[in-house]
Design a protein around this motif. Structure first.
Motif, PDB file in Angstrom:
ATOM      1  N   GLY A  23     -27.725  41.024   7.841  1.00 38.04           N
ATOM      2  CA  GLY A  23     -27.821  41.058   9.307  1.00 38.04           C
ATOM      3  C   GLY A  23     -27.834  42.395   9.803  1.00 38.04           C
ATOM      4  O   GLY A  23     -28.612  43.292   9.211  1.00 38.04           O
ATOM      5  N   ALA A  24     -27.135  42.419  11.005  1.00 37.95           N
ATOM      6  CA  ALA A  24     -27.000  43.816  11.731  1.00 37.95           C
ATOM      7  C   ALA A  24     -26.139  44.810  11.013  1.00 37.95           C
ATOM      8  O   ALA A  24     -25.804  45.868  11.494  1.00 37.95           O
ATOM      9  N   LEU A  25     -25.193  44.294  10.276  1.00 36.15           N
ATOM     10  CA  LEU A  25     -24.197  44.948   9.418  1.00 36.15           C
ATOM     11  C   LEU A  25     -24.698  45.941   8.590  1.00 36.15           C
ATOM     12  O   LEU A  25     -25.489  45.390   7.529  1.00 36.15           O
ATOM     13  N   ILE A  46     -22.883  48.997  12.605  1.00 32.52           N
ATOM     14  CA  ILE A  46     -23.580  47.834  13.086  1.00 32.52           C
ATOM     15  C   ILE A  46     -24.930  48.343  13.879  1.00 32.52           C
ATOM     16  O   ILE A  46     -24.811  49.379  14.726  1.00 32.52           O
ATOM     17  N   ALA A  55     -23.122  40.635  17.975  1.00 30.24           N
ATOM     18  CA  ALA A  55     -22.064  40.835  16.659  1.00 30.24           C
ATOM     19  C   ALA A  55     -20.577  40.458  17.248  1.00 30.24           C
ATOM     20  O   ALA A  55     -20.135  41.046  18.358  1.00 30.24           O
ATOM     21  N   ARG A  67     -25.994  31.507  12.945  1.00 28.19           N
ATOM     22  CA  ARG A  67     -25.241  32.544  12.759  1.00 28.19           C
ATOM     23  C   ARG A  67     -24.896  32.791  11.029  1.00 28.19           C
ATOM     24  O   ARG A  67     -24.944  31.743  10.483  1.00 28.19           O
ATOM     25  N   SER A  74     -22.107  35.128   8.632  1.00 28.49           N
ATOM     26  CA  SER A  74     -20.891  35.660   8.563  1.00 28.49           C
ATOM     27  C   SER A  74     -20.569  36.555   7.250  1.00 28.49           C
ATOM     28  O   SER A  74     -21.122  36.207   6.159  1.00 28.49           O
ATOM     29  N   PHE A  99     -16.708  39.046  10.160  1.00 31.56           N
ATOM     30  CA  PHE A  99     -17.979  39.445  11.128  1.00 31.56           C
ATOM     31  C   PHE A  99     -18.678  38.168  11.223  1.00 31.56           C
ATOM     32  O   PHE A  99     -19.432  37.486  10.288  1.00 31.56           O
ATOM     33  N   LEU A 131     -22.518  37.223  12.888  1.00 34.09           N
ATOM     34  CA  LEU A 131     -23.621  37.815  13.169  1.00 34.09           C
ATOM     35  C   LEU A 131     -24.760  36.910  13.523  1.00 34.09           C
ATOM     36  O   LEU A 131     -24.781  35.947  12.866  1.00 34.09           O
TER      37      LEU A 131
END
Length: 239
Positions: A38-40, A125, A169, A190, A192, A235, A237
């Motif tokens: 994801g954005a991580l 992130i 996030a 979502r 995680s 997280f 996300l």
């Protein structure tokens, strides 16, 4: 769906003054299957030798979170943090530091302690918006606030005293021992990511050891239990 990533599957770099485990591709460590989630984008577990640190360098368009486990880390940046009355600049265990690099910022991070290593997590992130004004924020979360529960430490709306991210996030931290148990609902759409910082823990029936992680999708909740000296980051996300 749960995907277990063992601690031993992380990248590793030894620079002498810095020893670092990379959960995702970073610098000279390239793993095309582990470019982010994801954005991580980055979780680096860093150990900085006493009297050393990262010299001044630049970032842009990234939300950067530092989470200290042992020792302390002094931060100084081009927007005035760490130079006196513009911000605290030193983080210790229990502190969460957020720097939004935005349109561009230069900073340094240093372990000024003599004879004591600094052990911390560096987390990146990806932001929702590019080119925002750079900013800095720091908050403290006691062990009691995290004991047997997931405390919100970073979020897009700054809820519950968390540091504020320019990203969709939410980041939680928890400490678990013995019969302590927590649940976290996951909304549809979502994903995680669970990173076990230390100890051992069972998440949705999967046993984790220090440094292990779980990538989670298509689940409606997380159940954390069976901890032994466990410290965990979770997280939440956008998919």
């Amino acid at each position: 769906m749960l995907e277990l990533i063992k601690s031993s599957q992380r990248g590793y770099a030894d620079h002498g003054w810095l020893k670092s485990f990379h959960s995702f591709s970073f610098a000279d460590y390239v793993n095309e299957k582990r470019m982010g989630f994801g954005a991580l984008r980055v979780i680096n577990e860093d150990r900085i030798a006493a009297g050393t640190g990262f010299g001044t360098h630049g970032h842009r368009d990234m939300e950067i979170i530092s989470y200290v486990l042992e020792g302390e880390l002094a931060h100084k940046d081009s927007i005035g943090t760490g130079t006196g009355d513009q911000g605290p600049g030193v983080i210790r265990p229990g502190d969460v530091q957020r720097m939004s690099a935005g349109s561009g910022v230069r900073h340094s991070e240093f372990n000024h302690a003599q004879g004591k290593e600094t052990h911390f997590l560096q987390i990146w992130i990806q932001p929702d918006r590019l080119g925002v004004a750079p900013s800095y924020e720091q908050a403290h979360f006691t062990a009691g606030a995290k004991r047997g529960r997931l405390a919100l430490i970073a979020s897009g709306d700054g809820a519950a005293g968390s540091v504020t991210l320019n990203a969709d996030a939410r980041l939680y931290a928890g400490l678990f021992e013995g019969t302590e148990r927590a649940e976290l609902a996951l909304a549809p759409g979502r994903i995680s990511y669970v990173h076990l910082v230390r100890g051992s823990l069972v998440v949705n029936g999967q046993a984790l050891q220090a440094g292990d992680a779980l990538q989670i999708s298509a689940e409606n909740k997380l159940v954390l239990e069976g901890g032994q000296g466990a410290e965990v980051l979770v997280f939440d996300l956008a998919a």
